[in-house]
Design an enzyme around this catalytic site. Structure first.
Site, short mmCIF file in Angstrom:
data_model
loop_
_atom_site.label_atom_id
_atom_site.label_comp_id
_atom_site.label_asym_id
_atom_site.label_seq_id
_atom_site.Cartn_x
_atom_site.Cartn_y
_atom_site.Cartn_z
CG HIS A 150 -6.35 7.28 -2.12
ND1 HIS A 150 -5.63 7.05 -1.31
CD2 HIS A 150 -7.37 6.70 -2.32
CE1 HIS A 150 -6.27 6.24 -0.55
NE2 HIS A 150 -7.16 5.58 -1.09
CG ASP B 37 -2.57 9.09 -0.69
OD1 ASP B 37 -3.36 8.41 0.12
OD2 ASP B 37 -3.00 9.28 -1.77
CE1 TYR C 67 -4.26 1.16 -0.54
CE2 TYR C 67 -3.83 2.44 1.67
CZ TYR C 67 -4.47 2.16 0.52
OH TYR C 67 -5.69 2.84 0.20
CD GLU D 195 -6.86 3.38 -3.26
OE1 GLU D 195 -8.08 3.94 -3.92
OE2 GLU D 195 -7.01 2.71 -2.11
#
Lengths: 101, 380
Positions: free
Chosen positions: B274, B269, B187, B196
């Site tokens: 994202h 992030d 991630y 994502e």
């Protein structure tokens, strides 16, 4: 002087929201409430890293408190926020979202 | 779901009818039972197809949904409100979570033969009304969690509606579960942006599947309906034109790039998971448009095969490009229209099939600092 730095990153939108609060500059009742919430959370004794490994799209919070020669920063996620910290988190999140400061 | 007798899998219907007429009494009885069961299955599938557009709860191959209410708290999963087969309740968020996870299950089951997130009938658990003023939805590693947006703010200050309102967001969260059980993409950096992107891809496909839209008819917007009227925007992201979903004084401008030349280098992030997902999102969109028809059928299958059979936890965009190309060749033939469409899709975002994989920002930075991503993964 007491200062709270709050940052929320990640989440489904990836959008960052943040706050920089000088408690001395806040209305006294609000400053008292925040101080009380920090005290109840026993903030300076909370572990520094509580980021959950498997959550996806969850928010990651970074919270720093500067007060009386002490500085402490903690990072945590939605599912790992210490329960004692939840009321403070709710207050700060709402301030950050509403941009009232 | 009705269990099909095994004989149905082997014998064609006309043979069964022959046995039902001419077999021994026991054979005739078995054949008749099998014909009846098969007819029931067909009838259920017909019904499922008819009701899919209405997001109806049709029993599938092990679909088991549970929707809980956190009652503005954070204890998961909360109080059970609706389980599989229960009728709708008065709470819209509960019904949206129930119906949305149902359509997501149906897409994976009907299009790819997948039985839930783990391909083994895992319960689909959703919790709604998480916390107060929670403008987000997430997958916690075991279940979906949805907030009600900015419901605690005055109407004029609200940016987000409740997060179950958008079907593709529900599909997005559930796909994080599929990814976890398959490639288990990390991630951060490009692997995170791929994680994502797969969620956006199948989130969008769930919406297209429910609306029976072709690639040409679809809007390719993620999170339509999620932003309130106070925001200048159509949704959270655009797979068609990354960076164009919103441009608002409060929310800012959609930061997604749609090409490698605009790749965003950041440590926020998780390295922009994202943000940079816009690049593989657009590659999927272009591929789907090149192939045409219902995007979940061919393009979705190529990406599904790549996610479930080829990618690993540290895969990069370049590897994803190479492996989707490979998957398309295996599924539809080398130099097929489909395989060439995949090549075009990635070329449009600046990735040439077969090139060397570059490393991501955080990976490079950590390597420079003498900290490997392995070390970072363990510290998390």
């Amino acid at each position: 002087m007491k200062r709270i730095l709050f940052e929320r990153t990640g989440g489904l939108t990836g959008r960052k929201v943040s706050l920089d609060l000088d408690l001395d500059q806040l209305p006294p009742d609000q400053a008292r409430t925040l101080s009380l919430l920090l005290e109840q959370a026993d903030f300076f004794n909370l572990p520094a890293d509580l980021v959950p490994p498997s959550a996806r799209d969850a928010f990651i919070y970074t919270l720093t408190l500067e007060a009386e020669m002490q500085v402490h920063t903690i990072r945590f996620g939605d599912t790992t926020a210490p329960n004692a910290l939840r009321p403070l988190l709710e207050d700060l999140s709402q301030r950050a979202r509403a941009r009232r400061v | 779901m009705v269990q099909q007798p095994s004989i149905y899998c082997i014998l064609p219907p006309h043979l069964l009818r022959e046995i039902a007429q001419r077999g021994t009494p026991l054979q005739r009885e078995r054949a008749l039972q099998t014909i009846q069961a098969a007819e029931q299955v067909r009838a259920r599938r017909r019904l499922a197809r008819e009701l899919a557009g209405l997001m109806a709860a049709v029993p599938g191959g092990g679909k088991q949904r549970f929707v809980y209410d956190a009652r503005e708290g954070t204890t998961l999963p909360g109080a059970l409100i609706r389980k599989e087969g229960d009728p709708p309740v008065s709470d819209a968020a509960v019904n949206e979570a129930y119906d949305g996870s149902g359509v997501t299950y149906d897409l994976f089951y009907e299009a790819y033969g997948r039985n839930s997130l783990d391909n083994n009938g895992l319960d689909l658990k959703s919790t709604v009304h998480y916390e107060k003023g929670y403008d987000n939805a997430f997958w916690d590693g075991q279940q979906m969690v949805y907030g009600d947006g900015d419901e605690d703010l005055p109407a004029s200050e609200r940016l987000f509606n409740r997060f179950t309102i958008a079907l593709d967001i529900i599909g997005h969260e559930l796909t994080h579960g599929v990814t976890q059980f398959e490639a288990n993409l990390a991630y951060w950096d490009q692997a995170g942006a791929l994680n994502e992107s797969f969620s956006d891809v199948y989130g969008s496909l769930v919406k297209q599947y429910q609306r029976r839209q072709t690639a040409q008819q679809a809007d390719w917007i993620i999170g339509e309906g999620l932003l309130t009227a106070n925001v200048k925007g159509v949704g959270l992201r655009s797979m068609k034109q990354p960076g164009s979903a919103y441009d608002d004084p409060i929310l800012g401008k959609d930061p997604q790039p749609g090409h490698m030349k605009d790749y965003v280098t950041t440590v926020e992030d998780n390295g922009g998971v994202h943000i940079n997902s816009g690049i593989p999102n657009r590659a999927f969109y272009v591929t789907a448009m090149e192939i045409g028809g219902f995007a979940w059928e061919k393009t979705g299958l190529i990406w599904y095969k790549t996610l479930t059979n080829k990618l690993t936890d540290r895969s990069t965009f370049q590897e994803a490009a190479n492996l989707t190309f490979e998957a398309a060749g295996e599924l539809f033939g080398k130099n097929s229209l489909e395989q060439n469409a995949v090549k075009t899709g990635w070329a449009e975002v600046g990735i040439t099939i077969g090139s060397q994989a570059p490393t991501g920002c955080l990976t490079s930075l950590l390597a420079y600092l003498g900290l490997t991503t392995q070390a970072r993964g363990q510290s998390k």
